[in-house]
Enzyme design. Structure first.
Site, mmCIF file in Angstrom:
data_model
loop_
_atom_site.group_PDB
_atom_site.id
_atom_site.type_symbol
_atom_site.label_atom_id
_atom_site.label_comp_id
_atom_site.label_asym_id
_atom_site.label_seq_id
_atom_site.Cartn_x
_atom_site.Cartn_y
_atom_site.Cartn_z
ATOM 1 C CE LYS A 1 14.307 -12.196 -8.184
ATOM 2 N NZ LYS A 1 14.936 -11.968 -6.927
ATOM 3 C CB CYS B 1 -0.880 0.040 1.232
ATOM 4 S SG CYS B 1 -1.954 -1.380 1.379
ATOM 5 C CD GLU C 1 10.294 -12.301 -6.567
ATOM 6 O OE1 GLU C 1 11.451 -12.386 -7.003
ATOM 7 O OE2 GLU C 1 9.890 -11.340 -5.909
ATOM 8 C CG ASN D 1 0.073 2.407 3.546
ATOM 9 O OD1 ASN D 1 -0.942 2.409 2.859
ATOM 10 N ND2 ASN D 1 1.214 2.939 3.145
ATOM 11 N N GLY D 2 -1.032 -0.768 6.553
ATOM 12 C CA GLY D 2 -0.815 -1.580 7.744
ATOM 13 C C GLY D 2 -2.056 -2.391 8.080
ATOM 14 N NE ARG E 1 5.991 1.611 -1.644
ATOM 15 C CZ ARG E 1 6.825 1.749 -0.630
ATOM 16 N NH1 ARG E 1 7.997 2.287 -0.831
ATOM 17 N NH2 ARG E 1 6.492 1.371 0.572
ATOM 18 C CD1 TRP F 1 -0.012 -6.086 -3.020
ATOM 19 C CD2 TRP F 1 -0.112 -6.698 -0.872
ATOM 20 N NE1 TRP F 1 0.467 -7.372 -2.924
ATOM 21 C CE2 TRP F 1 0.420 -7.778 -1.626
ATOM 22 C CE3 TRP F 1 -0.266 -6.862 0.507
ATOM 23 C CZ2 TRP F 1 0.794 -8.980 -1.043
ATOM 24 C CZ3 TRP F 1 0.112 -8.067 1.077
ATOM 25 C CH2 TRP F 1 0.629 -9.108 0.301
ATOM 26 C CG HIS G 1 19.094 -36.939 1.908
ATOM 27 N ND1 HIS G 1 19.476 -38.118 2.506
ATOM 28 C CD2 HIS G 1 20.238 -36.302 1.563
ATOM 29 C CE1 HIS G 1 20.799 -38.186 2.555
ATOM 30 N NE2 HIS G 1 21.295 -37.086 1.977
ATOM 31 C CD GLU H 1 17.506 -13.858 -5.443
ATOM 32 O OE1 GLU H 1 16.909 -14.198 -4.427
ATOM 33 O OE2 GLU H 1 17.215 -12.829 -6.077
ATOM 34 C CE LYS I 1 11.967 -3.358 -5.407
ATOM 35 N NZ LYS I 1 12.719 -4.545 -5.838
HETATM 36 C C1 AGP Z 1 12.710 -10.201 -4.189
HETATM 37 O O1 AGP Z 1 12.689 -10.462 -5.540
HETATM 38 C C2 AGP Z 1 11.424 -10.042 -3.564
HETATM 39 N N1 AGP Z 1 10.620 -9.100 -4.195
HETATM 40 C C3 AGP Z 1 11.343 -10.127 -2.059
HETATM 41 O O2 AGP Z 1 11.669 -11.430 -1.697
HETATM 42 C C4 AGP Z 1 12.187 -9.135 -1.206
HETATM 43 O O3 AGP Z 1 13.531 -9.443 -1.333
HETATM 44 C C5 AGP Z 1 11.725 -9.217 0.250
HETATM 45 O O4 AGP Z 1 10.397 -8.820 0.335
HETATM 46 C C6 AGP Z 1 12.582 -8.405 1.190
HETATM 47 O O5 AGP Z 1 12.548 -7.060 0.850
HETATM 48 P P1 AGP Z 1 13.589 -6.033 1.411
HETATM 49 O O6 AGP Z 1 14.922 -6.416 0.893
HETATM 50 O O7 AGP Z 1 13.127 -4.707 0.892
HETATM 51 O O8 AGP Z 1 13.548 -6.106 2.910
#
Ligand code: AGP
Length: 601
Positions: free
Chosen positions: A481, A2, A484, A99-100, A27, A75, A500, A477, A596
């Site tokens: 990626k 948000c 996502e 927000n929150g 975001r 959001w 395992h 990672e 974001k």
């Molecule tokens: C990464 O591609 C993501 N969008 C997400 O995992 C992100 O790294 C995570 O939300 C942490 O965010 P920050 O680094 O702003 O704390």
């Protein structure tokens, strides 16, 4: 996640609010809205979906002259991403954006319903407007009604509220979600991050948790509890910096290409001929340090995990990693001689911020590795090392990860120096880290090869990214990626663990992306790959160990240091995820359901 914008002034209020929301768009959000008050009358508009829908809805709304406005991108947390659930939410005469999460909204709502109040949305936010109005009816004073409202709600929030009976005023409250006030030539602004303020305000007041008050044309009044707080202004940059796609199809693509430059910035003035320099740290910062505890979420957690190998190997200091959302509620044992390191691109991730506060409260020395100066995390930590990635717009983090890894490697070298590591070993690390920018440079033919190969990896019943040592977190990672932005199921796994359990999934429709560097554990990795090939898994080997017999290969250049192989491999997995998502027709920069900056827990 948000976003909030507020404005008091006479400069094209609708455009100001929409421009502000545009800056927050990257975001992540699923609906938007705004409310404008002029001459004691409020008009509000809301739309589900992209900001353009709100732009269309407000096309014939052209308020002229002085006005008070609030706006929001939502959001969804409580209730679906519909127009009704979009903010601003209203009572009879007041409108609120938030927000929150209001944790006690249910009992408040039940009580208000008992008094005959009608609710129309499924959100927690709507209670704020009704609660405020119920206090207003009793107290007959907007200021006191807002103060009592703030005292009655629990949870994490940044709130703006406007009321037809309090003309020229925006009430605000902040606890656990970011909120700042900016002043510019054209008026006063409020926003949930710097982005809407940059270019229109010279400075910002970053509100502390527990702050509440109001902004009017005449004054800004900030309280914590009953006490007035004197605002501390901090300068803002004059321009947003690079935030255009500059010929690339997506911000994510541009940011992948930008990594070589970004890491150059990260390293600038932090290397001498034979040592790492971190002026942000006092000389005695690590004097009492017996161990490190690294804490983060998502990609930043993957950076933490990769770095834990470096800290132990190079600096010979114990390093444990924590996922912030788990750490918070598991009553962790914390030792005072442990340095608590949080890693965050945004500096606003709610779980990471709260974990940081917990560690501070327990008396640990804290260090933030962060991309955003003045963010909540940067302000909370005892020391901050900025990663200097510049604005990252793609929801899927790329250059933020590269710069975090660079800072963490630098930090490992820095601690190794302090711990008396061998000069030759340090010199080797310094020589290698200088070459990270070149390892990140992307050759057009490499990108084209990945683009062509991507068409073979669009189906199947899942992806396993596997690696060993520092390449295991990199595999995580890579999987993050891919899922996502492609919405395909992917897991990152330690290669040695496949047998395992997960190897049960192996067949021709299981895609294994094996990270096969030449400088580290290559024989071990080879055996793990053979096990999968024997079970007919379709295998793409990224790295170039010649013995890695695979269906497809993407070889990297000859490198003499595992971290250089790490960075080059990283660009390949980023581009692979990008090209798969593009072929699937997805919105690469704003993938579904994601935000974001995750400012709720
Ligand atoms: C990464 O591609 C993501 N969008 C997400 O995992 C992100 O790294 C995570 O939300 C942490 O965010 P920050 O680094 O702003 O704390």
């Amino acid at each position: 996640m948000c976003g909030i914008v507020g404005y008091i002034g006479a400069s094209a209020v609708k455009k100001t609010l929409l421009d502000g929301l545009k800056e927050l768009e990257y975001r992540g959000y699923d609906s938007a809205g705004l409310a404008v008050m002029q001459n004691g009358r409020i008009e509000a508009f809301k739309a589900a979906g992209k900001l353009n829908n709100l732009v269309n809805k407000t096309a014939s709304f052209e308020p002229k002259g002085f006005a008070v406005g609030i706006a929001h991108t939502r959001w969804a947390t409580h209730g679906k991403p519909t127009e009704i659930n979009a903010h601003p939410h209203r009572g009879e005469r007041s409108y609120v954006v938030h927000n929150g999460i209001i944790e006690n909204y249910q009992p408040i709502k039940a009580e208000l319903i008992g008094k005959g109040v009608k609710f129309i949305s499924q959100t927690d936010t709507e209670v704020i407007a009704h609660l405020y109005e119920s206090f207003l009816a009793k107290l007959k004073d907007p200021f006191k009604a807002f103060e009592t409202t703030v005292q009655s709600i629990e949870g994490a929030y940044a709130i703006l509220l406007i009321d037809e009976t309090a003309q020229e005023t925006i009430f605000f409250a902040k606890k656990g979600s970011p909120l700042q006030i900016g002043e510019g030539e054209s008026g006063r602004y409020l926003a949930s991050s710097d982005a809407p303020l940059i270019g229109v305000c010279e400075s910002a007041i970053y509100l502390e948790d527990g702050s509440w008050g109001y902004v009017s044309e005449r004054e800004i009044k900030i309280f914590i509890g009953k006490n007035i707080v004197s605002p501390q202004k901090k300068p803002l940059p004059a321009t947003q910096g690079a935030a255009q796609k500059e010929g690339f199809r997506f911000f994510m693509e541009k940011e992948i290409y930008e990594q070589t430059k970004a890491v150059g910035e990260t390293l600038a003035s932090r290397l001498t001929a034979n040592s790492a320099r971190l002026d942000e740290l006092s000389a005695d910062f690590f004097d009492e340090a017996a161990s490190l505890r690294l804490c983060a979420c998502g990609t930043s957690y993957n950076a933490a995990l990769s770095a834990s190998y470096l800290f132990e190997r190079l600096a010979k200091i114990e390093a444990r990693c924590e996922i912030a959302s788990e750490f918070r509620y598991r009553d962790p044992v914390l030792r005072k001689n442990e340095i608590f390191i949080v890693i965050s691109q945004s500096g606003e991730t709610a779980d990471t911020l709260e974990a940081l506060k917990m560690a501070k409260k327990a008396g640990l020395k804290t260090l933030a590795i962060c991309n955003v100066d003045n963010s909540s995390i940067a302000r909370e930590a005892d020391a901050t090392i900025l990663t200097r990635a510049g604005i990252e717009k793609g929801v899927a983090s790329t250059k933020a990860f590269a710069t975090q890894m660079t800072v963490l490697w630098l930090l490992a070298i820095y601690i190794a120096q302090r711990n008396g590591a061998d000069e030759e070993a340090i010199a080797k690390e310094i020589g290698a880290i200088r070459r990270v920018p070149s390892a990140l440079a992307i050759k057009p033919e490499r990108h084209e090869r990945i683009r062509r190969l991507s068409k073979r990896y669009l189906h199947g019943h899942g992806f396993f990214f596997i690696g060993r040592d520092i390449f295991y977190p990199l595999a995580m990672e890579g999987a993050l990626k891919l899922k996502e932005i492609s919405y395909l199921h992917a897991e990152g796994y330690p290669a040695g663990e496949m047998k395992h359990g997960p190897i049960a999934l192996a067949d021709a429709e299981l895609f294994t992306i094996a990270l096969t560097p030449k400088t580290i554990l290559k024989e071990k990795m080879r055996s793990n790959i053979e096990e999968l090939i024997a079970r007919d898994s379709t295998l793409l080997a990224i790295g170039g160990d010649e013995a890695a017999y695979a269906d497809d290969r993407l070889d990297i250049d000859e490198r003499d240091h595992p971290m250089l192989e790490f960075f080059e491999t990283m660009t390949i997995i980023q581009l692979l995820a990008l090209e798969i998502a593009v072929r699937l027709g997805n919105d690469v920069d704003m993938p579904r359901n994601l935000a974001k900056s995750v400012t709720v827990e």
